[in-house]
Design a protein around this motif. Structure first.
Motif, PDB file in Angstrom:
ATOM      1  N   PHE A 196       0.819  -1.207   0.000  1.00 37.20           N
ATOM      2  CA  PHE A 196       0.000   0.000   0.000  1.00 37.20           C
ATOM      3  C   PHE A 196       0.859   1.265   0.000  1.00 37.20           C
ATOM      4  CE2 PHE A 196      -3.331  -2.842   1.904  1.00 37.20           C
ATOM      5  CZ  PHE A 196      -4.238  -2.719   0.868  1.00 37.20           C
ATOM      6  N   TRP A 205      -5.240  -2.475  -5.875  1.00 35.34           N
ATOM      7  CA  TRP A 205      -5.429  -1.817  -4.571  1.00 35.34           C
ATOM      8  C   TRP A 205      -6.538  -2.545  -3.822  1.00 35.34           C
ATOM      9  CZ3 TRP A 205      -2.749   1.931  -2.075  1.00 35.34           C
ATOM     10  CH2 TRP A 205      -3.360   2.554  -0.975  1.00 35.34           C
ATOM     11  N   HIS A 213       2.147   1.757  -3.504  1.00 35.27           N
ATOM     12  CA  HIS A 213       1.134   1.930  -4.549  1.00 35.27           C
ATOM     13  C   HIS A 213       0.104   3.009  -4.249  1.00 35.27           C
ATOM     14  CE1 HIS A 213       2.405  -1.294  -7.202  1.00 35.27           C
ATOM     15  NE2 HIS A 213       2.801  -1.900  -6.087  1.00 35.27           N
ATOM     16  N   GLU A 214       0.267   3.745  -3.172  1.00 36.55           N
ATOM     17  CA  GLU A 214      -0.677   4.821  -2.876  1.00 36.55           C
ATOM     18  C   GLU A 214      -0.696   5.846  -4.015  1.00 36.55           C
ATOM     19  OE1 GLU A 214      -2.243   7.262   0.968  1.00 36.55           O
ATOM     20  OE2 GLU A 214      -0.098   6.862   0.864  1.00 36.55           O
ATOM     21  N   LYS A 242      -3.467   6.014  -6.745  1.00 39.20           N
ATOM     22  CA  LYS A 242      -4.732   6.720  -6.538  1.00 39.20           C
ATOM     23  C   LYS A 242      -4.800   8.018  -7.344  1.00 39.20           C
ATOM     24  CE  LYS A 242      -6.428   5.519  -2.136  1.00 39.20           C
ATOM     25  NZ  LYS A 242      -6.641   5.949  -0.752  1.00 39.20           N
TER      26      LYS A 242
END
Length: 123
Positions: free
Chosen positions: A60, A86, A63-64, A67
């Motif tokens: 997370f 996600w 890979h935030e 968003k």
């Protein structure tokens, strides 16, 4: 025996959504076998080790940024591969859950170290 952690309802909803997108053919090129396995484990409510929770938090954290990409929330590219994975890892609920566990465990370790005979700091 090592402590284990169970996924919450929000994580299950997100992972189930990702698996449905995959089933519907919307996940072409998305994810790895590890990510899809994580989604299945979450939906099944499988207990997870602290190492797995740490890997989830790491995923997370890396890979935030997804968003901010096209198709994460809406538009013709929705759902983007970033959004699909996600959710496969438990979505926002999984990020919050894994962060809380990692921080709690880190604090436990720091408190134990500070109170030990090896620390110059006391209590």
């Amino acid at each position: 025996m090592a402590e284990t952690y169970s996924p919450n309802a929000g994580m299950k909803v997100a992972a189930r959504r990702a698996l449905k997108w995959k089933e519907d053919g919307k996940a072409t090129g998305a994810g790895t076998p590890v990510g899809w396995g994580r989604a299945t484990d979450i939906v099944n409510g499988s207990a997870m080790s602290l190492d797995t929770v740490k890997r989830m938090f790491s995923f997370f954290s890396r890979h935030e940024v997804d968003k901010k990409g096209k198709g994460f929330y809406n538009g013709p590219e929705f759902p983007s591969n970033g959004r699909i994975m996600w959710d496969a890892w438990g979505g926002d609920a999984g990020f919050s859950w894994s962060r809380a566990i990692v921080e709690r465990e880190k604090n436990k370790t720091e408190k134990a170290w500070i109170g030990s005979a090896f620390s110059f700091r006391k209590g």
